[in-house]
Structures are given as C-alpha cells and as structure tokens.
Write an enzyme that holds these catalytic residues in place. Sequence first.
Site, PDB file in Angstrom:
ATOM      1  N   THR A   1     -21.062 -20.973 -54.564  1.00  0.00           N
ATOM      2  CA  THR A   1     -20.490 -19.846 -55.299  1.00  0.00           C
ATOM      3  C   THR A   1     -19.640 -19.004 -54.350  1.00  0.00           C
ATOM      4  O   THR A   1     -19.873 -18.975 -53.146  1.00  0.00           O
ATOM      5  CB  THR A   1     -21.599 -18.959 -55.915  1.00  0.00           C
ATOM      6  OG1 THR A   1     -22.344 -18.354 -54.864  1.00  0.00           O
ATOM      7  CG2 THR A   1     -22.530 -19.769 -56.797  1.00  0.00           C
ATOM      8  N   GLU A   2     -18.668 -18.301 -54.904  1.00  0.00           N
ATOM      9  CA  GLU A   2     -17.800 -17.453 -54.081  1.00  0.00           C
ATOM     10  C   GLU A   2     -18.599 -16.358 -53.385  1.00  0.00           C
ATOM     11  O   GLU A   2     -18.379 -16.063 -52.206  1.00  0.00           O
ATOM     12  CB  GLU A   2     -16.691 -16.847 -54.952  1.00  0.00           C
ATOM     13  CG  GLU A   2     -15.547 -17.790 -55.278  1.00  0.00           C
ATOM     14  CD  GLU A   2     -15.911 -18.825 -56.334  1.00  0.00           C
ATOM     15  OE1 GLU A   2     -15.192 -19.818 -56.461  1.00  0.00           O
ATOM     16  OE2 GLU A   2     -16.932 -18.631 -57.016  1.00  0.00           O
ATOM     17  N   GLU A   3     -19.534 -15.753 -54.115  1.00  0.00           N
ATOM     18  CA  GLU A   3     -20.358 -14.709 -53.505  1.00  0.00           C
ATOM     19  C   GLU A   3     -21.261 -15.290 -52.423  1.00  0.00           C
ATOM     20  O   GLU A   3     -21.479 -14.670 -51.379  1.00  0.00           O
ATOM     21  CB  GLU A   3     -21.211 -14.015 -54.580  1.00  0.00           C
ATOM     22  CG  GLU A   3     -20.443 -13.048 -55.444  1.00  0.00           C
ATOM     23  CD  GLU A   3     -19.906 -11.856 -54.663  1.00  0.00           C
ATOM     24  OE1 GLU A   3     -20.601 -11.389 -53.752  1.00  0.00           O
ATOM     25  OE2 GLU A   3     -18.775 -11.413 -54.948  1.00  0.00           O
TER      26      GLU A   3
ATOM     27  N   ASP B   1     -24.615  -8.352 -60.642  1.00  0.00           N
ATOM     28  CA  ASP B   1     -24.358  -6.968 -60.266  1.00  0.00           C
ATOM     29  C   ASP B   1     -25.696  -6.261 -60.033  1.00  0.00           C
ATOM     30  O   ASP B   1     -26.553  -6.235 -60.929  1.00  0.00           O
ATOM     31  CB  ASP B   1     -23.594  -6.268 -61.396  1.00  0.00           C
ATOM     32  CG  ASP B   1     -23.014  -4.934 -60.965  1.00  0.00           C
ATOM     33  OD1 ASP B   1     -23.605  -4.297 -60.079  1.00  0.00           O
ATOM     34  OD2 ASP B   1     -21.979  -4.530 -61.523  1.00  0.00           O
TER      35      ASP B   1
ATOM     36  N   GLY C   1     -22.313 -15.042 -65.928  1.00  0.00           N
ATOM     37  CA  GLY C   1     -21.507 -14.320 -64.941  1.00  0.00           C
ATOM     38  C   GLY C   1     -20.969 -15.286 -63.911  1.00  0.00           C
ATOM     39  O   GLY C   1     -21.225 -15.137 -62.711  1.00  0.00           O
TER      40      GLY C   1
ATOM     41  N   CYS D   1     -26.461 -16.049 -60.718  1.00  0.00           N
ATOM     42  CA  CYS D   1     -26.111 -16.067 -59.294  1.00  0.00           C
ATOM     43  C   CYS D   1     -25.423 -14.771 -58.868  1.00  0.00           C
ATOM     44  O   CYS D   1     -24.371 -14.423 -59.403  1.00  0.00           O
ATOM     45  CB  CYS D   1     -25.184 -17.250 -58.990  1.00  0.00           C
ATOM     46  SG  CYS D   1     -25.899 -18.862 -59.412  1.00  0.00           S
TER      47      CYS D   1
ATOM     48  N   THR E   1     -23.037 -11.970 -72.488  1.00  0.00           N
ATOM     49  CA  THR E   1     -24.314 -12.626 -72.745  1.00  0.00           C
ATOM     50  C   THR E   1     -25.425 -11.624 -73.051  1.00  0.00           C
ATOM     51  O   THR E   1     -26.418 -11.986 -73.687  1.00  0.00           O
ATOM     52  CB  THR E   1     -24.743 -13.489 -71.544  1.00  0.00           C
ATOM     53  OG1 THR E   1     -24.749 -12.684 -70.365  1.00  0.00           O
ATOM     54  CG2 THR E   1     -23.789 -14.647 -71.345  1.00  0.00           C
TER      55      THR E   1
ATOM     56  N   GLU F   1     -18.387 -15.475 -68.676  1.00  0.00           N
ATOM     57  CA  GLU F   1     -17.883 -14.396 -67.823  1.00  0.00           C
ATOM     58  C   GLU F   1     -17.291 -13.304 -68.707  1.00  0.00           C
ATOM     59  O   GLU F   1     -16.481 -13.588 -69.590  1.00  0.00           O
ATOM     60  CB  GLU F   1     -16.831 -14.942 -66.864  1.00  0.00           C
ATOM     61  CG  GLU F   1     -16.101 -13.912 -66.037  1.00  0.00           C
ATOM     62  CD  GLU F   1     -17.019 -13.080 -65.161  1.00  0.00           C
ATOM     63  OE1 GLU F   1     -16.936 -11.835 -65.233  1.00  0.00           O
ATOM     64  OE2 GLU F   1     -17.829 -13.671 -64.408  1.00  0.00           O
ATOM     65  N   ILE F   2     -17.682 -12.054 -68.475  1.00  0.00           N
ATOM     66  CA  ILE F   2     -17.253 -10.950 -69.326  1.00  0.00           C
ATOM     67  C   ILE F   2     -15.851 -10.454 -68.974  1.00  0.00           C
ATOM     68  O   ILE F   2     -15.148  -9.907 -69.824  1.00  0.00           O
ATOM     69  CB  ILE F   2     -18.278  -9.797 -69.246  1.00  0.00           C
ATOM     70  CG1 ILE F   2     -18.043  -8.785 -70.371  1.00  0.00           C
ATOM     71  CG2 ILE F   2     -18.224  -9.114 -67.887  1.00  0.00           C
ATOM     72  CD1 ILE F   2     -19.133  -7.743 -70.487  1.00  0.00           C
TER      73      ILE F   2
END
Length: 283
Positions: free
Chosen positions: A257-259, A182, A101, A179, A160, A124-125
């Site tokens: 990471t962006e989050e 959800d 992810g 990381c 995954t 990444e899905i």
Amino acid sequence: MPGPSNKKQKRLDYRQAQKEDGITNMPKKKFYRQRAHANPFSDHRLTYPTRPEDMDWSTFFPAFVADAQLDQRPDTAEGTESPAKLPPKKLTKEVEVVDIGCGFGGLLVALSPVMPDTLLLGMEIRSQVSEFVQDRIKALRIKDPGQKQFQNIGCLRANTMKFLPNFFRKAQLSKIFICFPDPHFKQRKHKARIVSTTLNSEYAYVLKPGGIVYTITDVEDLHKWMVQHLEAHPSFERIPEEEQEADACVQVMRTETEEGKKVERNKGPKFVALFRRMEDPPW
C-alpha cells in the site's frame, strides 16, 4: 494576455488528454491530488443501489460478464411511454474481497496476481483518488498483451460507512481489508473511525463465516481501538499471530500500500491484527 493555467485547470487538461488517448499511459498522482480527509457524514452526492441485486458490476469487471446476456429491452407495458429499465448484467463470479478506503490502489494491484480467480473491489470516498485508481486499472489492462491480468480488480467511489449493505448481500464477502485508516485523533472525531461497534455488525453481515477482516495501521492507539472493538463483537475472534503471519495477504498488505511504503521509508511501526468471522449461533 491570459496568465498561466492554475493547478485545477492543469488537472482538468491532463485528464481530458488521458481520456482522448484512451488511458494508454499510467496516470500521474499529482494530477489527482485531493485532501487526505473526507467527512463520511457529509452528502457526497453518491449514487448507490437500493439493494445488492440492483448493482451492475459489468462496467467494473467486463471480462467476467456472463456470455448469455439478453440485450433486448423488456416489452413496454401498455399505456406507458418508455420501456422498463434493463436489469443489471450478471457476472460469472461475485465480488468477494473489498479494500475499504483503497487510496491509490496499491493493495488491489498487488493482490490481483495473488488471487487471480477472485474479484477484488476498492471502495474510496474521495472522487479524485477513486478516479485515479480507475484510470490506473484501465492502463494496466491495456498494457497487458494477453489481457488476462488485472481484469479481476475494480474501484468504486462509495461511502462504506453508510452504504456497504447496499452493495453486498449477506455472507457474500470472504475478505475485508482496512489499511491505514484515518486515525481521527480527536475524541469528538472517534465516531468517524471506520471500525466501531455499529460498523463491525455490518462487516459481520456481509462476511461469510470463516471470512477475515484485515487491519493495519501505524498508529498504536488506533490499533488498540480496532482490536478492542473487534474482539468485543460476538461475531469475531482474533486470529493467532502464528496463523496471521502464514497468511500471504498479510505480507502484501504490509508492503504494497502507498501508506505502508511511506511508513517503511520513515522507519515507522506497523500494527497488524486479523479477525475471523465466526459461525452464527443456532436459534
């Protein structure tokens, strides 16, 4: 008289222009936006190898393709109309680190110079987001005059939860990053969490003994869930906090990471836990 282009058309026009320009400029996130959640149980029409040996990694890591590659097709068998399928090209290294992810690829880009001799893959899905990361990597490679940096990172659109063992053989990986996954707050959605009893067995399968699962989240309930399920698995042991803080990858995971950056701006908490893959007991 036609009206102005809608958002979808603008995205398509932008990405077509990017391809025509050879991805020389860094992609803009606003043209790759997608819903934050994707149902991992849906059929996303993904392509995946039937076994790890069938996966061709050469398009993701072209700088690591082995020099001696036979491009001739195998001889066509007598009585057949088409030649046999070419085997996948071999790399000089195997993928060792996976970011499950990977989002917009912040961790991959930050870890690339930290682990220059290791191949790192983001999985990444979401189709739009994975395409953004792929275009971002292409742009970074073009901007590097020596063409040495960012050659060791790649991004693959994949689910995954369904297909991790299709890509990696047993004990191939040394690190798995999870990381800010959800949270799936509702109890009926807990089966979709990326850490679970079943999935932990798959992580144990693809990780080599001594390999590490890195987890970070800003949701305390999810942190406790991941710790509970990984501690309960016989193949994993939690790494002590002192050793955890000495790991260079932990600081990168916290800040790049962006989050993670979003949580930092909002002055929110970050919960980190690392787990080591233990040796299998003797038969």
